[in-house]
Scaffold this motif. Structure first.
Motif, PDB file in Angstrom:
ATOM      1  N   GLU A  32     -36.797-107.871  -5.757  1.00  0.00           N
ATOM      2  CA  GLU A  32     -37.078-107.126  -6.182  1.00  0.00           C
ATOM      3  C   GLU A  32     -37.563-107.717  -8.493  1.00  0.00           C
ATOM      4  O   GLU A  32     -36.753-108.760  -8.238  1.00  0.00           O
ATOM      5  CB  GLU A  32     -35.579-105.856  -7.091  1.00  0.00           C
ATOM      6  CG  GLU A  32     -34.634-106.507  -7.961  1.00  0.00           C
ATOM      7  CD  GLU A  32     -33.176-105.242  -8.660  1.00  0.00           C
ATOM      8  OE1 GLU A  32     -33.992-104.284  -7.927  1.00  0.00           O
ATOM      9  OE2 GLU A  32     -32.564-105.414  -8.733  1.00  0.00           O
ATOM     10  N   ILE A  33     -37.535-107.221  -9.772  1.00  0.00           N
ATOM     11  CA  ILE A  33     -37.816-107.899 -10.509  1.00  0.00           C
ATOM     12  C   ILE A  33     -37.315-106.674 -11.965  1.00  0.00           C
ATOM     13  O   ILE A  33     -36.800-106.253 -12.137  1.00  0.00           O
ATOM     14  CB  ILE A  33     -39.013-107.601 -11.661  1.00  0.00           C
ATOM     15  CG1 ILE A  33     -39.596-108.610 -10.562  1.00  0.00           C
ATOM     16  CG2 ILE A  33     -39.322-108.410 -12.681  1.00  0.00           C
ATOM     17  CD1 ILE A  33     -41.582-108.351 -11.414  1.00  0.00           C
ATOM     18  N   HIS A  34     -35.941-107.525 -11.647  1.00  0.00           N
ATOM     19  CA  HIS A  34     -34.722-106.725 -12.750  1.00  0.00           C
ATOM     20  C   HIS A  34     -34.277-107.304 -14.439  1.00  0.00           C
ATOM     21  O   HIS A  34     -34.557-108.195 -14.679  1.00  0.00           O
ATOM     22  CB  HIS A  34     -32.995-107.459 -12.050  1.00  0.00           C
ATOM     23  CG  HIS A  34     -32.201-106.270 -12.533  1.00  0.00           C
ATOM     24  ND1 HIS A  34     -31.284-105.754 -11.117  1.00  0.00           N
ATOM     25  CD2 HIS A  34     -31.607-105.835 -13.486  1.00  0.00           C
ATOM     26  CE1 HIS A  34     -30.952-104.859 -12.329  1.00  0.00           C
ATOM     27  NE2 HIS A  34     -30.683-105.209 -13.595  1.00  0.00           N
ATOM     28  N   ALA A  35     -35.245-106.538 -14.812  1.00  0.00           N
ATOM     29  CA  ALA A  35     -34.917-106.641 -16.618  1.00  0.00           C
ATOM     30  C   ALA A  35     -33.674-106.474 -16.859  1.00  0.00           C
ATOM     31  O   ALA A  35     -32.713-105.465 -16.562  1.00  0.00           O
ATOM     32  CB  ALA A  35     -36.096-105.527 -17.081  1.00  0.00           C
ATOM     33  N   LEU A  36     -33.412-107.528 -18.416  1.00  0.00           N
ATOM     34  CA  LEU A  36     -31.513-107.074 -18.882  1.00  0.00           C
ATOM     35  C   LEU A  36     -32.427-106.882 -20.075  1.00  0.00           C
ATOM     36  O   LEU A  36     -32.544-108.056 -20.783  1.00  0.00           O
ATOM     37  CB  LEU A  36     -31.334-108.359 -18.815  1.00  0.00           C
ATOM     38  CG  LEU A  36     -29.601-108.815 -18.656  1.00  0.00           C
ATOM     39  CD1 LEU A  36     -29.649-107.581 -17.414  1.00  0.00           C
ATOM     40  CD2 LEU A  36     -29.187-109.997 -18.528  1.00  0.00           C
ATOM     41  N   VAL A 209     -43.335-104.758 -15.609  1.00  0.00           N
ATOM     42  CA  VAL A 209     -42.980-105.272 -14.187  1.00  0.00           C
ATOM     43  C   VAL A 209     -41.818-104.890 -13.819  1.00  0.00           C
ATOM     44  O   VAL A 209     -41.516-104.997 -12.031  1.00  0.00           O
ATOM     45  CB  VAL A 209     -43.084-106.905 -14.830  1.00  0.00           C
ATOM     46  CG1 VAL A 209     -44.551-107.425 -14.828  1.00  0.00           C
ATOM     47  CG2 VAL A 209     -41.822-107.240 -15.642  1.00  0.00           C
ATOM     48  N   ALA A 210     -40.842-104.197 -14.416  1.00  0.00           N
ATOM     49  CA  ALA A 210     -39.637-104.124 -13.676  1.00  0.00           C
ATOM     50  C   ALA A 210     -39.376-102.907 -12.283  1.00  0.00           C
ATOM     51  O   ALA A 210     -39.473-102.321 -12.851  1.00  0.00           O
ATOM     52  CB  ALA A 210     -38.285-104.164 -14.891  1.00  0.00           C
ATOM     53  N   ASP A 211     -38.884-103.292 -12.248  1.00  0.00           N
ATOM     54  CA  ASP A 211     -37.987-102.548 -10.948  1.00  0.00           C
ATOM     55  C   ASP A 211     -36.709-101.180 -11.402  1.00  0.00           C
ATOM     56  O   ASP A 211     -36.884-100.684 -11.102  1.00  0.00           O
ATOM     57  CB  ASP A 211     -38.263-103.296  -9.569  1.00  0.00           C
ATOM     58  CG  ASP A 211     -39.038-103.581  -9.232  1.00  0.00           C
ATOM     59  OD1 ASP A 211     -40.253-102.717  -8.975  1.00  0.00           O
ATOM     60  OD2 ASP A 211     -38.428-104.677  -8.908  1.00  0.00           O
ATOM     61  N   LYS A 212     -35.802-102.757 -11.853  1.00  0.00           N
ATOM     62  CA  LYS A 212     -34.933-101.788 -12.534  1.00  0.00           C
ATOM     63  C   LYS A 212     -33.862-102.848 -13.940  1.00  0.00           C
ATOM     64  O   LYS A 212     -34.824-103.596 -14.130  1.00  0.00           O
ATOM     65  CB  LYS A 212     -33.377-102.115 -11.699  1.00  0.00           C
ATOM     66  CG  LYS A 212     -33.414-101.481 -10.258  1.00  0.00           C
ATOM     67  CD  LYS A 212     -32.058-102.124 -10.026  1.00  0.00           C
ATOM     68  CE  LYS A 212     -31.954-101.787  -8.638  1.00  0.00           C
ATOM     69  NZ  LYS A 212     -31.721-102.566  -7.301  1.00  0.00           N
ATOM     70  N   ILE A 213     -33.796-101.768 -14.728  1.00  0.00           N
ATOM     71  CA  ILE A 213     -33.354-102.114 -16.325  1.00  0.00           C
ATOM     72  C   ILE A 213     -31.885-101.878 -16.135  1.00  0.00           C
ATOM     73  O   ILE A 213     -31.658-100.964 -16.382  1.00  0.00           O
ATOM     74  CB  ILE A 213     -34.379-100.979 -17.226  1.00  0.00           C
ATOM     75  CG1 ILE A 213     -35.716-101.412 -17.071  1.00  0.00           C
ATOM     76  CG2 ILE A 213     -33.775-102.038 -18.270  1.00  0.00           C
ATOM     77  CD1 ILE A 213     -36.737-100.722 -17.558  1.00  0.00           C
ATOM     78  N   ILE A 222     -24.456-101.156 -20.406  1.00  0.00           N
ATOM     79  CA  ILE A 222     -24.189 -99.439 -20.963  1.00  0.00           C
ATOM     80  C   ILE A 222     -25.106 -98.494 -19.107  1.00  0.00           C
ATOM     81  O   ILE A 222     -24.294 -97.429 -19.009  1.00  0.00           O
ATOM     82  CB  ILE A 222     -25.103 -99.419 -21.758  1.00  0.00           C
ATOM     83  CG1 ILE A 222     -24.423 -99.996 -22.957  1.00  0.00           C
ATOM     84  CG2 ILE A 222     -24.893 -97.507 -22.089  1.00  0.00           C
ATOM     85  CD1 ILE A 222     -23.222 -99.635 -23.119  1.00  0.00           C
ATOM     86  N   GLU A 223     -26.024 -99.152 -19.198  1.00  0.00           N
ATOM     87  CA  GLU A 223     -26.429 -98.743 -18.114  1.00  0.00           C
ATOM     88  C   GLU A 223     -27.643 -99.387 -17.254  1.00  0.00           C
ATOM     89  O   GLU A 223     -28.305 -99.874 -17.655  1.00  0.00           O
ATOM     90  CB  GLU A 223     -27.396 -97.306 -18.286  1.00  0.00           C
ATOM     91  CG  GLU A 223     -27.765 -97.144 -19.817  1.00  0.00           C
ATOM     92  CD  GLU A 223     -28.574 -95.955 -20.375  1.00  0.00           C
ATOM     93  OE1 GLU A 223     -27.945 -94.677 -19.667  1.00  0.00           O
ATOM     94  OE2 GLU A 223     -29.038 -96.021 -21.231  1.00  0.00           O
ATOM     95  N   THR A 224     -28.002 -98.811 -15.898  1.00  0.00           N
ATOM     96  CA  THR A 224     -28.852 -99.843 -14.518  1.00  0.00           C
ATOM     97  C   THR A 224     -29.910 -97.854 -14.566  1.00  0.00           C
ATOM     98  O   THR A 224     -29.760 -97.007 -14.077  1.00  0.00           O
ATOM     99  CB  THR A 224     -28.423-100.105 -13.758  1.00  0.00           C
ATOM    100  OG1 THR A 224     -27.944-100.874 -14.143  1.00  0.00           O
ATOM    101  CG2 THR A 224     -30.045-100.586 -12.906  1.00  0.00           C
ATOM    102  N   LEU A 225     -31.563 -98.113 -15.554  1.00  0.00           N
ATOM    103  CA  LEU A 225     -32.558 -97.477 -15.117  1.00  0.00           C
ATOM    104  C   LEU A 225     -33.114 -97.926 -13.933  1.00  0.00           C
ATOM    105  O   LEU A 225     -33.846 -99.140 -14.189  1.00  0.00           O
ATOM    106  CB  LEU A 225     -32.923 -97.195 -16.770  1.00  0.00           C
ATOM    107  CG  LEU A 225     -32.677 -96.760 -17.949  1.00  0.00           C
ATOM    108  CD1 LEU A 225     -33.358 -96.825 -18.929  1.00  0.00           C
ATOM    109  CD2 LEU A 225     -31.959 -95.930 -17.629  1.00  0.00           C
TER     110      LEU A 225
END
Lengths: 518, 402
Positions: A32-36, A209-213, A222-225
């Motif tokens: 996955e592409i995980h954005a921070l 691009v992100a699958d999760k943020i 705080i949270e993961t979207l």
């Protein structure tokens, strides 16, 4: 559900006086592409430094589970061996070596005492093609643009058999086209099974691009979207990033604002090395007597460059525009002229640009205005020490004596010495560039009190800060700067974090506007 | 106790110098080779090392600006010597005119190199390496490979004679000691005046015993030194020249605004520039001044050898640089004192002289000198590191947060 590749559990990292990370959890699935995302200083980079072993095992609390195993990375090499590669915001390429040499630096092909250059360059060319870079691997790094350099970094990572690619603000210095290419490349890698962690301020790119943020704020997750499950539009992300109440971390003051003391108009500055690049573009702003004006913006928006170029042209070339102090136009060509015009610039880089670390406090204290304690160029050292003691008391600097070398002081106290140095120069207008960077909460509060005292004395303060809450808490008026331009001016009553952030994000989305000029 | 410790730490090289002197003295006496501290020899050490002291003073200013060294000093000396020799001996030009021309030539060459370093921004190492070759070559050309000698007596008397001439040795000693006493009294008066002024203005001063100890030790040193000289031929004129140069440059570096700027730019050039200091001007000054002092050293040197040779000053750059580093100057700039460099120069002088008296052959002397240079600096670095490492840890950590 896909396999979990990386799990960071309850990571806590403290620096003296500061908790940079507080029980942070991050779970990344394979492929996955995980954005921070998060504000400057929220702890994103610190977290990635923990992951890659820059902060070695033992200097933080919590566990890193990679591929089902607990990892204790002591150096970057340890994490690279497992295929975790980090690409930093500041590119780590050596300008006078070729692309090929750079790509295999520390990872040379061949025997220990005889590098196989033929294979090196062949492999380099191969990797360059994978990232879609049409350059010969014999070309020197200095001869290719930043966008291409970024691709070389990625190719370099591929050469190390990357499994988990971490990119820290990869598009910060790229134009629209290059950014788009890079993001598409990430999507391409995803298909090949490479997992990526992407740190970015450009939320439109993140949504693309992100699958999760995962949103980090003040050193905590705080949270993961999740794409497809939660809404991941920019407003939603911004809310997560800044959704914090302003408490009384900022001392109150009564503002007595007077006449305009400094006015800058149509201020344009070009980059000192790339003289076709505009760093500040027709900037207009002013500051009044007894006023704190905040300049907000992301890193690299040109705030520091603006301040330095005003301060005796200590940055940039081909500077144009008018500068008026107390209604009169002035030309400040050297720092000395700027100091004599009662201007002071307190740098963001106190160790590099501000203080002489190996010298005692009293010497630092008087350096900007030695004529105040000297007659006919002869320094009255006793007076110098006495004055330094006065400022030590006034700013409550914690040190045994003023004879102490500055390098032995904590960050907060160093900052006070730096402030004292510029207060000693008797300025009317003080530009404070990130005055609270890297110092603990207590010292921050004291610095805020000093700022309040300065404006109460009738001085004008220009506060440059990446911390939105600080800007909101301290300023009377706020300018928002982006890509070298002032994009908004807001009275503090009308400003809040969402407003400022969305100003910046809106500008970001007008891709092409700002970039084209680069 | 704490105070004694810090005194020892701040004056390591002075103590090492005293220890080395004592060790040599013991070795020399044990080997029945006379004495290091015999009056004639002390006078000799001064004459032998006068130009190294002058050069080291100038070199220190260059090193302060950021660890920049000047490799061309020996060659500039040769050129200045060649010009003076040609003017004075071959062309019979008026002596004062020749001296003036010599000083001008040195200063102009210094300024030329300084311009390349400060404004064209060529690294000092390269510029002065080029200068080292070039000026030596020019000196060869001017002298046509020959040596010019002898110099007129009227010139020699300025640099090689002694202050008070008499055949009566008892009287010489009395006069010398009287002068020494006057110097001591002047020194003590100045110190007391300074102290009372400070007290009046409410500044902090050293404690009374420390103050008295300082006065007594320094006065005793002056008296003992003068006693030794008085037993030979009195004060050499060159000593006065050196004393003036050392005092002037000490004062310049420690008490004036431009002196402070030299230290500041060596400590952190960027911060100094952002404090409104024209660092280019300071760099220009340091190297121009070096050229001037090379000319002064050349004047002393040609008088001592009574000849102007193309090989004059060969290797002196290394003596001068060595003296500064032995004297505690930092190779990164920003740290060092004129006094320290003088101690370094004398240390090297004592080493040379002591070994020569002991009959150590020249090749072995080189080995010993090289070793001592590295050992002295290593000792200094290690003793300083012990003081700072404990305290340093803290800021290092905060650096990570910044």
């Amino acid at each position: 559900m896909a396999k979990i590749l990386l799990e960071m559990k309850k990571i806590t990292k403290t620096f003296p006086g500061v908790k940079a990370l507080d029980n942070v959890n991050l779970t990344v699935e394979e492929g996955e592409i995980h954005a921070l995302v998060g504000e400057n200083g929220a702890g994103k980079s610190t977290l990635m430094n923990v992951l890659s072993g820059i902060y070695p095992y033992g200097s933080y609390e919590g566990d890193i589970v990679y591929n089902g195993e607990i990892c204790n990375f002591k150096t970057i090499k340890d994490s690279e061996r497992l295929g975790i590669i980090i690409i930093h915001q500041e590119l780590a390429l050596i300008p006078y070596l070729s692309i090929g040499e750079n790509m295999f630096l520390g990872n040379e092909i061949g025997k220990k005492y005889s590098i196989d250059w033929d294979r090196t360059y062949a492999r380099a060319d191969e990797l360059l093609r994978t990232v879609g870079l049409d350059e010969n691997s014999h070309t020197l790094i200095k001869d290719i643009g930043v966008g291409k350099q970024q691709l070389v970094e990625i190719a370099k990572a591929l050469g190390k058999n990357v499994k988990l690619l971490i990119l820290d603000e990869p598009t910060a210095s790229l134009n629209e086209n290059d950014s788009r290419n890079l993001l598409n490349l990430l999507l391409e890698f995803k298909k090949q099974g490479v997992t990526s962690i992407l740190i970015s301020h450009k939320l439109n790119e993140v949504s693309y691009v992100a699958d999760k943020i995962t949103i980090i704020r003040d050193g905590a997750t705080i949270e993961t979207l999740v794409k497809g499950k939660d809404s991941i539009d920019e407003d939603r992300i911004v809310k997560g990033m800044v959704g914090r109440e302003i408490t009384d971390r900022y001392p109150k003051r009564e503002s007595h604002i007077g006449e305009v003391t400094m006015e800058v108009s149509d201020w344009t500055v070009y980059h000192p090395l790339y003289s076709e690049r505009k760093v500040c573009d027709k900037v207009n702003f002013n500051v009044r007597k007894g006023e704190v004006v905040g300049i907000s913006g992301l890193m690299g928006s040109g705030r520091t460059e603006l301040a330095k170029s005003i301060f005796g042209k200590s940055y940039g070339t081909n500077i144009s525009g008018t500068l008026k102090i107390n209604g009169k136009e002035v030309k400040l060509n050297t720092v000395r002229q700027a100091i004599n015009a009662k201007l002071a610039y307190v740098t963001e880089d106190r160790k590099g640009d501000g203080l002489i670390l190996s010298s005692p406090i009293y010497i630092n204290n008087s350096l900007a205005k030695l004529d105040k304690i000297s007659t006919n160029n002869v320094i009255d050292k006793d007076k110098e020490i006495l004055v330094a003691k006065e400022y030590k008391e006034k700013l409550n600097t914690k040190c045994p004596t003023v004879m102490q070398n500055v390098e032995n002081l904590s960050g907060g106290n160093q900052q006070k010495v730096l402030l004292a140095k510029w207060m000693f120069a008797d300025p009317d207008i003080m530009i404070l560039d990130e005055p609270t960077r890297g110092i603990d909460v207590g010292a921050k509060y004291e610095i805020y009190l000093i700022i309040n005292r300065l404006v109460a004395e009738g001085k004008s303060v220009i506060l440059i800060s990446s911390e939105l809450t600080e800007i909101l808490g301290m300023s009377d008026r706020i300018y928002v700067m982006h890509e070298g331009r002032m994009i908004a001016e807001l009275p503090v009553e009308k400003a809040n974090q969402e407003v400022i952030m969305s100003c910046i994000m809106k500008e970001n989305n007008k891709m092409g506007n700002g970039y084209a000029k680069n | 106790m704490q105070r004694i410790k810090s005194f020892l730490k701040e004056n390591t090289m002075l103590i090492v110098l005293i220890l080395a002197t004592i060790v040599f003295q013991i070795l020399i006496v044990l080997n029945d080779k006379g004495s290091l501290l015999n009056p004639h020899n002390v006078s000799n050490i001064i004459a032998q090392n006068s130009f190294v002291v002058i050069l080291a003073t100038g070199m220190l200013l260059c090193i302060l600006t950021g660890g920049n060294i000047d490799l061309s000093v020996g060659s500039i000396m040769a050129l200045c010597g060649a010009v003076t020799g040609t003017l004075m001996i071959t062309m019979k030009v008026n002596m004062y005119v020749a001296i003036l021309v010599c000083l001008l030539v040195g200063t102009i060459i210094g300024a030329l190199q300084a311009y390349c370093i400060a404004y064209v921004e060529i690294p000092p190492f390269i510029v002065t390496l080029g200068g080292m070759l070039m000026w030596r070559g020019v000196a060869q050309v001017i002298l046509d490979g020959q040596t010019r000698s002898p110099f007129p007596d009227s010139y020699l008397k300025y640099f090689t004679s002694f202050l008070y001439k008499t055949d009566n040795s008892a009287r010489l000693l009395t006069v010398t000691l009287c002068i020494a006493a006057i110097i001591c009294i002047l020194f003590i008066l100045l110190e007391i005046m300074g102290r009372t002024k400070k007290i009046k203005k409410g500044y902090s001063v050293a404690s009374m015993p420390a103050f008295l100890a300082r006065l007594i030790v320094i006065s005793a040193a002056i008296l003992y030194f003068s006693y030794l000289l008085g037993n030979y031929k009195g004060y050499p004129v060159v000593l006065i020249l050196i004393a003036v140069i050392v005092i002037v440059y000490s004062y310049f570096t420690s008490n004036t605004v431009p002196g402070r700027y030299l230290y500041a730019m060596g400590g952190n050039a960027k911060a100094t520039r952002l404090s409104g200091v024209n660092t280019k001007k300071m760099l220009f000054f340091a190297y121009t001044n070096m050229g001037f002092l090379c000319a002064v050293a050349a004047l002393v040197c040609i008088a001592r050898f009574n000849s102007a040779a193309p090989s004059l000053g060969t290797g002196y750059e290394l003596d001068a640089i060595g003296a500064c580093f032995i004297g505690g100057a930092s190779a990164y700039g920003g740290v060092g004192t004129v006094g320290g460099s003088v101690i370094g120069a004398i240390f090297m002088g004592v080493l040379n002289n002591g070994m020569s008296i002991l009959g150590v052959d020249a090749n072995r002397q080189m080995v010993a000198k090289g070793f001592v240079l590295v050992a002295a600096v290593a000792f200094d670095v290690i003793s300083k590191r012990k003081v700072t490492t404990v305290k340093k840890q803290k800021p290092n950590k905060t650096q990570a947060t910044a």
